[in-house]
Scaffold this motif. Structure first.
Motif, PDB file in Angstrom:
ATOM      1  N   THR A 166       0.827  -1.204   0.000  1.00 48.94           N
ATOM      2  CA  THR A 166       0.000   0.000   0.000  1.00 48.94           C
ATOM      3  C   THR A 166       0.862   1.254   0.000  1.00 48.94           C
ATOM      4  OG1 THR A 166      -1.802  -1.149   1.141  1.00 48.94           O
ATOM      5  CG2 THR A 166      -1.772   1.255   1.281  1.00 48.94           C
ATOM      6  N   ALA A 167       1.902   1.276   0.823  1.00 46.83           N
ATOM      7  CA  ALA A 167       2.815   2.421   0.852  1.00 46.83           C
ATOM      8  C   ALA A 167       3.417   2.650  -0.529  1.00 46.83           C
ATOM      9  CB  ALA A 167       3.904   2.192   1.895  1.00 46.83           C
ATOM     10  N   LYS A 168       3.868   1.584  -1.157  1.00 48.46           N
ATOM     11  CA  LYS A 168       4.495   1.706  -2.483  1.00 48.46           C
ATOM     12  C   LYS A 168       3.487   2.148  -3.549  1.00 48.46           C
ATOM     13  CE  LYS A 168       6.628  -2.383  -1.956  1.00 48.46           C
ATOM     14  NZ  LYS A 168       7.507  -3.545  -2.247  1.00 48.46           N
ATOM     15  N   HIS A 169       2.242   1.685  -3.407  1.00 49.47           N
ATOM     16  CA  HIS A 169       1.225   2.048  -4.398  1.00 49.47           C
ATOM     17  C   HIS A 169       0.851   3.523  -4.270  1.00 49.47           C
ATOM     18  CE1 HIS A 169      -1.251   0.453  -7.582  1.00 49.47           C
ATOM     19  NE2 HIS A 169      -2.349   0.987  -7.066  1.00 49.47           N
ATOM     20  N   PHE A 170       0.753   4.026  -3.044  1.00 50.61           N
ATOM     21  CA  PHE A 170       0.519   5.465  -2.867  1.00 50.61           C
ATOM     22  C   PHE A 170       1.650   6.274  -3.492  1.00 50.61           C
ATOM     23  CE2 PHE A 170      -2.582   4.657   0.650  1.00 50.61           C
ATOM     24  CZ  PHE A 170      -3.541   5.568   0.272  1.00 50.61           C
ATOM     25  N   ALA A 171       2.885   5.853  -3.234  1.00 49.30           N
ATOM     26  CA  ALA A 171       4.039   6.573  -3.776  1.00 49.30           C
ATOM     27  C   ALA A 171       4.046   6.552  -5.300  1.00 49.30           C
ATOM     28  CB  ALA A 171       5.324   5.974  -3.227  1.00 49.30           C
ATOM     29  N   LYS A 172       3.659   5.421  -5.861  1.00 48.74           N
ATOM     30  CA  LYS A 172       3.578   5.292  -7.322  1.00 48.74           C
ATOM     31  C   LYS A 172       2.633   6.343  -7.902  1.00 48.74           C
ATOM     32  CE  LYS A 172       1.935   2.033 -10.858  1.00 48.74           C
ATOM     33  NZ  LYS A 172       1.348   0.669 -11.073  1.00 48.74           N
ATOM     34  N   HIS A 173       1.594   6.682  -7.132  1.00 46.65           N
ATOM     35  CA  HIS A 173       0.616   7.677  -7.590  1.00 46.65           C
ATOM     36  C   HIS A 173       0.903   9.058  -7.018  1.00 46.65           C
ATOM     37  CE1 HIS A 173      -2.074   5.002  -9.837  1.00 46.65           C
ATOM     38  NE2 HIS A 173      -1.762   4.082  -8.931  1.00 46.65           N
ATOM     39  N   GLN A 174       2.158   9.265  -6.601  1.00 38.71           N
ATOM     40  CA  GLN A 174       2.705  10.588  -6.265  1.00 38.71           C
ATOM     41  C   GLN A 174       2.187  11.179  -4.949  1.00 38.71           C
ATOM     42  OE1 GLN A 174       1.932  12.128 -10.476  1.00 38.71           O
ATOM     43  NE2 GLN A 174       3.977  12.943 -10.115  1.00 38.71           N
ATOM     44  N   ALA A 175       1.786  10.315  -4.032  1.00 39.34           N
ATOM     45  CA  ALA A 175       1.512  10.771  -2.672  1.00 39.34           C
ATOM     46  C   ALA A 175       2.825  10.763  -1.886  1.00 39.34           C
ATOM     47  CB  ALA A 175       0.493   9.861  -1.998  1.00 39.34           C
ATOM     48  N   THR A 176       2.868  11.531  -0.806  1.00 43.83           N
ATOM     49  CA  THR A 176       3.986  11.476   0.127  1.00 43.83           C
ATOM     50  C   THR A 176       3.587  10.521   1.262  1.00 43.83           C
ATOM     51  OG1 THR A 176       4.713  13.723  -0.369  1.00 43.83           O
ATOM     52  CG2 THR A 176       5.391  12.791   1.754  1.00 43.83           C
ATOM     53  N   VAL A 177       4.421   9.513   1.509  1.00 47.36           N
ATOM     54  CA  VAL A 177       4.034   8.434   2.418  1.00 47.36           C
ATOM     55  C   VAL A 177       4.871   8.446   3.690  1.00 47.36           C
ATOM     56  CG1 VAL A 177       3.622   5.960   2.623  1.00 47.36           C
ATOM     57  CG2 VAL A 177       3.466   7.047   0.378  1.00 47.36           C
TER      58      VAL A 177
END
Length: 251
Positions: A21-32
């Motif tokens: 989930t962390a990696k998927h958020f980052a993939k979509h340009q969120a800051t995790v």
């Protein structure tokens, strides 16, 4: 998915569904904010995200300890000025799966502390911040075991039923406050919890797959996609829902 530039905390992000989930958020340009009780594992995931061009920081926390959850939320807000999303993923299973009459007090107390009380702590403090800033989104990790009976698994089942109830109650309370709260309920998913179970009972592998219409386990990445979708601006009219990802098992 529309999560670009959102500030997102993921608990239990050192492995499994949390890491995916962390990696998927980052993939979509969120800051995790990658949070886990094991700081080394969290750092490994954050490093992977940052080395891949994403944005991630580490804040270690044991969600069963209120003061550590306070520190997690406060550190995030101090560093980034806001908290857009929290994914309450941290969870454990019992050491011994047995019938209710033989269930150990240790297994009851430890699982409830992390899976139920930990989610409450995170929701309570995140909601206080989200009310201050006027918006927010919470995604809780429940389970198929929070929707139907789960043999020899009382504390886990009780905690996940509680997560479903807390999700719905809080969603109703904050529906007019620009704060959405939903849950995902994975079925049998490739994870540390499932690996632990199968290491003790390898004979259960075929039995479990036999009750899944798709005849396979879910992947952590598949659960992560649903979590990010619920946290995105693509789902602004969805709140108080439990999204079941179980390959048809509940059918």
């Amino acid at each position: 998915m529309q999560v670009k530039d959102k500030i997102v905390i993921v608990t239990g992000a050192g492995s499994g569904i949390g890491a995916a989930t962390a990696k998927h958020f980052a993939k979509h340009q969120a800051t995790v904010v990658v949070s886990d009780i094991k700081e080394g594992k969290a750092k490994s995931i954050a490093d992977e995200i940052n080395n891949g061009g994403g944005k991630a920081v580490v804040v270690a926390a044991n969600v069963a300890k209120f003061e550590e959850v306070e520190q997690l939320i406060n550190t995030t807000v101090e560093k980034f000025g806001q908290l857009d999303v929290i994914v309450n993923n941290a969870g454990i299973g019992p050491r011994n799966m047995t019938k209710t009459g033989e269930y150990s007090l240790e297994d009851w107390d430890s699982v409830i502390a992390v899976n139920q009380t930990g989610v409450f702590y995170c929701m309570k403090l995140a909601l206080q911040q989200m009310m201050k800033q006027g918006h927010g989104n919470i995604v809780n990790l429940a389970s198929l075991a929070g929707l139907k009976a789960s043999l020899n698994n009382l504390s886990y089942s009780a905690s996940k039923f509680a997560v479903v109830g807390m999700t719905k109650s809080a969603a109703l309370e904050y529906a007019t406050k620009n704060i959405r709260i939903n849950a995902v309920c994975p079925g049998y998913t490739e994870s540390a919890l499932l690996s632990k179970l199968l290491s003790v009972r390898p004979d259960m592998d075929q039995m479990l797959k036999s009750v899944i219409p798709m005849k396979r386990y879910g992947l952590a990445e598949e659960i992560a996609e649903a979590v990010v979708w619920l946290a995105s601006d693509s789902t602004k009219f969805i709140t108080g829902q439990t999204i079941t990802l179980d390959g048809g098992t509940s059918l």
